[in-house]
Motif scaffolding. Structure first.
Motif, short mmCIF file in Angstrom:
data_model
loop_
_atom_site.label_atom_id
_atom_site.label_comp_id
_atom_site.label_asym_id
_atom_site.label_seq_id
_atom_site.Cartn_x
_atom_site.Cartn_y
_atom_site.Cartn_z
N ASP A 295 0.83 -1.32 0.11
CA ASP A 295 -0.06 0.06 0.03
C ASP A 295 0.86 1.25 -0.02
O ASP A 295 0.49 2.18 -0.73
N LEU A 298 2.57 1.96 -3.29
CA LEU A 298 1.58 2.36 -4.43
C LEU A 298 1.43 4.02 -4.10
O LEU A 298 1.12 4.50 -5.29
N ARG A 299 1.24 4.57 -2.79
CA ARG A 299 1.19 5.43 -2.69
C ARG A 299 2.08 6.41 -3.19
O ARG A 299 1.91 7.70 -3.50
N GLU A 302 4.22 7.84 -7.73
CA GLU A 302 3.66 8.97 -8.30
C GLU A 302 3.80 8.59 -9.92
O GLU A 302 5.03 8.13 -10.32
N GLU A 327 -8.91 -3.87 -0.71
CA GLU A 327 -8.56 -2.46 -0.67
C GLU A 327 -7.39 -2.12 -1.58
O GLU A 327 -7.21 -1.43 -2.17
N LEU A 328 -6.56 -3.32 -1.39
CA LEU A 328 -5.27 -3.26 -2.41
C LEU A 328 -5.69 -3.46 -3.88
O LEU A 328 -5.25 -2.79 -4.73
N GLU A 330 -8.44 -2.54 -5.15
CA GLU A 330 -9.23 -1.36 -5.74
C GLU A 330 -8.19 -0.41 -6.10
O GLU A 330 -8.24 0.23 -7.26
N LYS A 331 -7.09 -0.15 -5.25
CA LYS A 331 -6.30 0.88 -5.83
C LYS A 331 -5.40 0.20 -6.94
O LYS A 331 -4.96 1.25 -7.63
N LYS A 334 -7.23 1.09 -9.89
CA LYS A 334 -7.11 2.65 -10.25
C LYS A 334 -5.85 2.56 -10.91
O LYS A 334 -5.98 3.66 -11.84
N CYS A 335 -4.97 2.15 -10.65
CA CYS A 335 -3.61 2.35 -11.25
C CYS A 335 -3.83 1.77 -12.57
O CYS A 335 -3.03 2.63 -13.49
#
Length: 354
Positions: A295, A298-299, A302, A327-328, A330-331, A334-335
């Motif tokens: 997590d 990923l954050r 950028e 949750e991971l 979903e992120k 999105k990526c």
């Protein structure tokens, strides 16, 4: 002549360091190598190049055969250049080995360089270098030890590994980090070509993973990636260690020297993410250990540079490989969406390979 060629010719003396004396004749614009490079850049056909190189090789062959030549280092560099252009200079191979065996550190430097470029692991002449490598590994001169470890990590006869393995193992405890790092890379090479001969030193690989120098630790990851590919179950206990290392890297705890375009040690991050994906595959408990650091990766990565795209790709791939967490996922989705919507074709290609 282009500015690039002129800058290259200007830089050659300091890069090659053909002579250590301040007032000596280095590779100046009037040297034979400089003239050769200039001559080739001014040619207009392949046929003219072949004629020029053949004349050069004939000249080099005549000079290296002379017993009193004092230009062996420069002759070797010229032979290397000819081989780089695709022309065989096999007559110089034995002279490269002799140069590595004798004389000053500079002689050895050029000799080892030429040998590593001229020969391959199966070449019969490589056996003549074994005693030289053995002697240099036992030298008190750090440069000689470094050169020996470098050539060993690039190529060494498989049958002769037992002769030098104890010396390379011993270098894992050397006080200088560059020696430890090169020793780890040499052992990695041994593992690739003769894995059975290094089975007994796996505990020493673990010691390298915990080395206080980040360069040594990074070198050890090459070995662990290979080992985990072959048997991930045997290294599950190291998952927490790999996660801790990745947390330190992502958090910018490593020296600035490891940064690339302000990204903390990107290649190290990629290597660790590949290892974690292998360890977490089909294993819920192991996967749970790495959720937090994935997590965080990923954050922090950028989408603003090619190297961060590479990190995001490996991170998303890891998330989809290990046991899932909603949750991971979903992120990661999105990526992938950002990859698809990007105007950059390379990112769209990345998305199709996740």
């Amino acid at each position: 002549m282009s500015d690039v060629v002129e800058k290259t010719l200007t830089a050659l003396p300091s890069l090659l360091s053909l002579d250590s004396q301040p007032g000596s004749a280095k590779l100046s614009s009037t040297s034979k190598l400089g003239n050769l490079i200039r001559g080739i850049t001014e040619l207009t056909s392949k046929h003219e190049e072949e004629k020029l190189i053949q004349r050069e090789l004939t000249s080099i062959k005549d000079q290296v055969s002379s017993p009193n030549t004092s230009m062996m280092k420069e002759l070797m560099v010229r032979a290397i250049y000819c081989e780089m252009l695709g022309y065989e200079a096999s007559f110089s191979y034995i002279h490269a080995i002799k140069l590595a065996q004798q004389g000053s550190v500079l002689d050895k430097r050029v000799g080892y360089l030429a040998v590593s470029l001229f020969l391959n692991e199966s070449h019969e002449l490589l056996l003549l270098l074994v005693n030289t490598v053995l002697k240099d590994l036992q030298s008190t001169n750090l440069i000689e030890v470094c050169m020996a470890l470098t050539v060993v990590s690039q190529m060494f006869p498989k049958d002769m590994i037992p002769a030098i393995l104890p010396l390379v193992e011993d270098k894992l405890n050397h006080p200088k980090e560059i020696i430890r790092r090169k020793a780890v890379l040499a052992l990695y090479k041994f593992y690739l070509i003769a894995p059975n001969q290094v089975q007994h030193i796996h505990n020493k690989f673990r010691k390298a993973l915990c080395d206080k120098d980040p360069g040594v630790m990074t070198a050890s990851l090459h070995i662990y990636l290979q080992l985990i590919k072959e048997n991930s179950e045997g290294y599950k206990d190291l998952t927490a260690s790999f996660v801790t290392i990745l947390k330190q890297v992502v958090g910018g705890k490593l020296p600035m020297d490891f940064n690339y375009h302000s990204v903390p040690a990107p290649w190290l991050q990629i290597q660790l993410l590949r290892i974690l994906s292998l360890l977490g595959k089909n294993d819920q408990s192991t996967s749970e250990i790495m959720y937090e650091v994935l997590d965080e990766s990923l954050r922090r990565a950028e989408m603003n540079h090619n190297i961060t795209y590479a990190i995001l790709y490996e991170c998303v791939k890891c998330i989809y490989t290990i046991q899932p967490k909603s949750e991971l996922l979903e992120k990661a989705a999105k990526c992938i969406g950002n990859f698809v919507l990007s105007p950059k074709i390379n990112l769209k290609y990345l998305e199709s390979n996740v």
